[in-house]
Design a protein around this motif. Structure first.
Motif, mmCIF file in Angstrom:
data_model
loop_
_atom_site.group_PDB
_atom_site.id
_atom_site.type_symbol
_atom_site.label_atom_id
_atom_site.label_comp_id
_atom_site.label_asym_id
_atom_site.label_seq_id
_atom_site.Cartn_x
_atom_site.Cartn_y
_atom_site.Cartn_z
ATOM 1 N N GLU A 407 0.838 -1.200 0.000
ATOM 2 C CA GLU A 407 0.000 0.000 0.000
ATOM 3 C C GLU A 407 0.873 1.250 0.000
ATOM 4 O O GLU A 407 1.855 1.346 0.731
ATOM 5 C CB GLU A 407 -0.898 0.014 1.235
ATOM 6 C CG GLU A 407 -1.985 -1.054 1.216
ATOM 7 C CD GLU A 407 -3.008 -0.830 0.123
ATOM 8 O OE1 GLU A 407 -3.341 0.349 -0.141
ATOM 9 O OE2 GLU A 407 -3.461 -1.812 -0.489
ATOM 10 N N VAL A 408 0.523 2.212 -0.841
ATOM 11 C CA VAL A 408 1.212 3.506 -0.854
ATOM 12 C C VAL A 408 0.159 4.609 -0.799
ATOM 13 O O VAL A 408 -0.991 4.413 -1.180
ATOM 14 C CB VAL A 408 2.097 3.686 -2.110
ATOM 15 C CG1 VAL A 408 3.174 2.630 -2.167
ATOM 16 C CG2 VAL A 408 1.260 3.667 -3.387
ATOM 17 N N LYS A 409 0.576 5.774 -0.332
ATOM 18 C CA LYS A 409 -0.356 6.895 -0.227
ATOM 19 C C LYS A 409 -0.585 7.534 -1.591
ATOM 20 O O LYS A 409 0.301 7.543 -2.437
ATOM 21 C CB LYS A 409 0.178 7.932 0.759
ATOM 22 C CG LYS A 409 0.092 7.481 2.208
ATOM 23 C CD LYS A 409 0.458 8.624 3.148
ATOM 24 C CE LYS A 409 0.342 8.193 4.598
ATOM 25 N NZ LYS A 409 0.729 9.294 5.519
ATOM 26 N N GLU A 410 -1.804 8.087 -1.748
ATOM 27 C CA GLU A 410 -2.149 8.749 -3.004
ATOM 28 C C GLU A 410 -2.248 10.252 -2.778
ATOM 29 O O GLU A 410 -2.740 10.713 -1.746
ATOM 30 C CB GLU A 410 -3.480 8.221 -3.533
ATOM 31 C CG GLU A 410 -3.865 8.805 -4.884
ATOM 32 C CD GLU A 410 -5.149 8.201 -5.425
ATOM 33 O OE1 GLU A 410 -5.081 7.498 -6.444
ATOM 34 O OE2 GLU A 410 -6.213 8.454 -4.821
ATOM 35 N N TYR A 411 -1.730 11.000 -3.753
ATOM 36 C CA TYR A 411 -1.756 12.459 -3.672
ATOM 37 C C TYR A 411 -2.382 13.036 -4.932
ATOM 38 O O TYR A 411 -2.203 12.504 -6.024
ATOM 39 C CB TYR A 411 -0.335 13.008 -3.489
ATOM 40 C CG TYR A 411 0.192 12.748 -2.097
ATOM 41 C CD1 TYR A 411 0.078 13.715 -1.102
ATOM 42 C CD2 TYR A 411 0.753 11.522 -1.764
ATOM 43 C CE1 TYR A 411 0.531 13.473 0.188
ATOM 44 C CE2 TYR A 411 1.204 11.269 -0.481
ATOM 45 C CZ TYR A 411 1.094 12.252 0.491
ATOM 46 O OH TYR A 411 1.531 11.998 1.768
ATOM 47 N N THR A 515 -0.596 18.704 -2.540
ATOM 48 C CA THR A 515 -0.607 19.139 -1.153
ATOM 49 C C THR A 515 0.783 19.082 -0.524
ATOM 50 O O THR A 515 1.590 18.212 -0.855
ATOM 51 C CB THR A 515 -1.572 18.286 -0.307
ATOM 52 O OG1 THR A 515 -1.432 18.633 1.064
ATOM 53 C CG2 THR A 515 -1.264 16.803 -0.464
ATOM 54 N N LYS A 516 1.051 20.004 0.398
ATOM 55 C CA LYS A 516 2.344 20.060 1.061
ATOM 56 C C LYS A 516 2.615 18.831 1.921
ATOM 57 O O LYS A 516 3.750 18.586 2.317
ATOM 58 C CB LYS A 516 2.451 21.327 1.920
ATOM 59 C CG LYS A 516 3.062 22.500 1.167
ATOM 60 C CD LYS A 516 3.524 23.577 2.114
ATOM 61 C CE LYS A 516 4.336 24.621 1.318
ATOM 62 N NZ LYS A 516 4.817 25.706 2.197
ATOM 63 N N ASN A 517 1.582 18.061 2.188
ATOM 64 C CA ASN A 517 1.783 16.833 2.974
ATOM 65 C C ASN A 517 2.765 15.883 2.291
ATOM 66 O O ASN A 517 3.364 15.021 2.936
ATOM 67 C CB ASN A 517 0.450 16.105 3.180
ATOM 68 C CG ASN A 517 -0.488 16.890 4.074
ATOM 69 O OD1 ASN A 517 -0.063 17.826 4.751
ATOM 70 N ND2 ASN A 517 -1.764 16.518 4.068
ATOM 71 N N ILE A 518 2.912 16.053 0.981
ATOM 72 C CA ILE A 518 3.812 15.184 0.228
ATOM 73 C C ILE A 518 5.256 15.330 0.707
ATOM 74 O O ILE A 518 6.077 14.426 0.526
ATOM 75 C CB ILE A 518 3.706 15.476 -1.291
ATOM 76 C CG1 ILE A 518 4.286 14.319 -2.118
ATOM 77 C CG2 ILE A 518 4.419 16.772 -1.643
ATOM 78 C CD1 ILE A 518 4.086 14.471 -3.608
ATOM 79 N N LEU A 519 5.568 16.468 1.331
ATOM 80 C CA LEU A 519 6.933 16.703 1.810
ATOM 81 C C LEU A 519 7.316 15.736 2.927
ATOM 82 O O LEU A 519 8.498 15.572 3.242
ATOM 83 C CB LEU A 519 7.080 18.149 2.298
ATOM 84 C CG LEU A 519 6.974 19.221 1.198
ATOM 85 C CD1 LEU A 519 6.954 20.619 1.807
ATOM 86 C CD2 LEU A 519 8.124 19.095 0.209
#
Length: 550
Positions: A407-411, A515-519
């Motif tokens: 599982e990986v996060k989606e942006y 989104t900046k959450n990707i950082l």
């Protein structure tokens, strides 16, 4: 015989189509050998010759038509393994020490073609608790020149793939050994120094006639060889040739060359740079395999003729030839290229020798794109060890990589954003995200929002339902409706933005906003509407990624 004729014709058409109407005899002979390894080549050579001649005489329209017909049927070789597991080595006994090797030419970065026999060999060595040798075939300082520093890159790539070696060697360290073997062959009257111009020699050999140099005395041959070693004889003035059967049905196997002279040598191995006589691949490979006690060889079917040549040397010295297994050609490799000429064009386009461009099927490129080494190994093992011509689709690469990625996060990915102000928000929480009451400001995809009319209902993904009140060039506004899940059109959103660039598999770059959450992320993530991508570089203002697969 009819089947041989059909196959010869089919591949003569293919080769003619790929080479501007001129099929190459040796290529078609190689295909027939691969399909019918037990057949007597002498008996079928007339059929092969007839097929090649017919293809070469064919009108362009007819050739295109015949090629299209065969292409629709597929080009797979027939002797294919049905199993996806490696076959047992039936010749191995409890007392057998399995010893194998890979011998890459370090003239460029390691690619999938190198990885395939390496992974297969590694699997066998681990299965039989054998010995694995990495031997760099670096004895061509003129055409396929070894690249300084590339050996270390090979070793790093092998480590990444989980391929383990027990010994590492360089062919260029063994030049004196090759000279010794050549001298032995001359003394046995099985090799000679040829001074003929290549065109003149080729004409004689195609007519199964010996060149005048072949009949000179052993003493004269030895003296000429010494002159080669002392560099009294210069490049293109002479080559060392082995004496073979001049009536061999395959002209490429008649009196093939053992060593050549190179005047100006540039070589990363300081021990070798002062030498001017360099062995052929077949001489070096045969001698090294014998001296290193190799008894298992796995290589591509393009080496079938090389195998025959190397057997000639083994037979002359009464050496026992290794057990050889061949795998078929890869005709498709996802969205990447295995062609060295195309790789060079890509690097010329970049203006730099960068071997990790995502268009190239190098191991560096696979790593840069975020492929797992286990996925590459799985693909190779799924191909198996057979003469089947393999097409590996992008879907196959994607499926294998997803298996090991988990599982990986989606942006989200927006090419252009527009502020969306939602009024009358009620305090709530959706999938771990908390929303306060009153006014909430979102950033949404301008293009997607514009598809919805004022007054329509939409759902902000993993948030709430809103009714669109206003959309203009620079901003938009909506009214909160509810948190409950609905079938309303879904829009992704972000609060704080950062620019992103995605280097795609065709070399283009997609630019957008997320989104900046990707950082907070590292490694492979999923980009909405694009696919999986590997984070390569990030700052507070931009994140750069490399596309992996959908």
């Amino acid at each position: 015989m009819d089947e041989v004729k059909q196959v010869a014709y089919k591949y003569a058409v293919k080769n003619a189509f790929e080479h501007d109407g001129k099929a190459q005899m040796s290529a078609v002979v190689g295909k027939v050998k691969a399909l019918f390894p037990e057949i007597d080549l002498k008996t079928v050579m007339p059929l092969i010759t007839e097929s090649v001649n017919n293809a070469n005489k064919m009108h362009k329209d007819m050739l295109n038509s015949e090629y299209a017909k065969f292409n629709a049927q597929g080009w797979e070789l027939k002797h294919e393994s049905k199993e996806k597991t490696l076959e047992e080595l039936t010749w191995v006994t409890p007392n057998t020490k399995v010893i194998t090797r890979v011998a890459p030419n370090p003239s460029g970065a390691m690619h999938f073609g190198h990885a395939r026999p390496s992974v297969l060999s590694d699997e066998y060595i681990k299965k039989y608790n054998g010995k694995f040798i990495l031997r760099f075939d670096d004895t061509d300082p003129k055409v396929k020149k070894p690249v300084f520093g590339i050996e270390k890159d090979f070793i790093n790539d092998y480590n990444w793939l989980g391929v383990e070696f027990h010994e590492t060697a360089r062919a260029s360290d063994r030049l004196n050994r090759y000279y010794e073997v050549i001298e032995q062959l001359i003394k046995m009257n099985k090799a000679y120094i040829c001074f003929c111009k290549s065109e003149d020699w080729r004409k004689l050999i195609w007519e199964s006639r010996a060149c005048p140099c072949r009949e000179k005395s052993v003493e004269e041959q030895l003296n000429n060889f010494k002159k080669m070693l002392s560099h009294e004889i210069k490049e293109e003035q002479a080559v060392v040739r082995i004496k073979t059967d001049l009536n061999n049905p395959d002209p490429s196997e008649r009196d093939w060359w053992l060593a050549k002279i190179v005047d100006n040598v540039e070589h990363p191995n300081p021990k070798a740079k002062d030498n001017h006589v360099w062995p052929s691949y077949n001489l070096a490979s045969a001698v090294d395999d014998h001296d290193m006690n190799v008894n298992l060889i796995i290589r591509g079917q393009e080496h079938l003729t090389n195998g025959d040549k190397q057997k000639e040397l083994y037979n002359l010295f009464n050496w026992e030839y290794p057990h050889c297994y061949y795998h078929g050609k890869i005709s498709k490799l996802g969205d990447m290229t295995l062609s060295k000429s195309k790789m060079k064009l890509i690097m010329d386009e970049l203006g730099v020798e960068r071997y990790d461009d995502p268009r190239m099927a190098t191991i560096k490129a696979f790593k840069r794109r975020g492929f797992k080494p286990e996925a590459i190994r799985k693909i190779i093992l799924d191909c198996g060890l057979s003469l089947k011509e393999v097409k590996i689709t992008t879907d196959a690469f994607a499926a294998a990589n997803k298996l090991f990625l988990g599982e990986v996060k989606e942006y989200p990915f927006f090419e252009e954003i527009i502020p969306l102000e939602v009024i009358n928000m009620i305090e709530g929480e959706v999938e771990g995200t908390k929303f306060s009451g009153g006014i909430q400001k979102f950033l949404v995809n301008k293009k997607e929002l514009s598809k919805n009319k004022v007054g329509s209902m939409i759902r902000l993904k993993r948030a709430c339902n809103v009714k669109i009140d206003e959309v203009n060039k620079y901003s938009s506004r909506a009214t909160f409706v509810s948190y409950m899940k609905t079938n309303n059109p879904i829009l992704s959103w972000i609060i704080d933005s950062v620019d992103i660039e995605i280097l795609m598999s065709d070399g283009t770059i997609k630019r957008g906003i997320t989104t900046k959450n990707i950082l907070e992320e590292n490694g492979v993530i999923r980009i909405e509407g694009i696919g999986y991508a590997n984070i390569e570089e990030k700052t507070d203002s931009i994140v750069k990624l490399v596309f992996a697969h959908e």
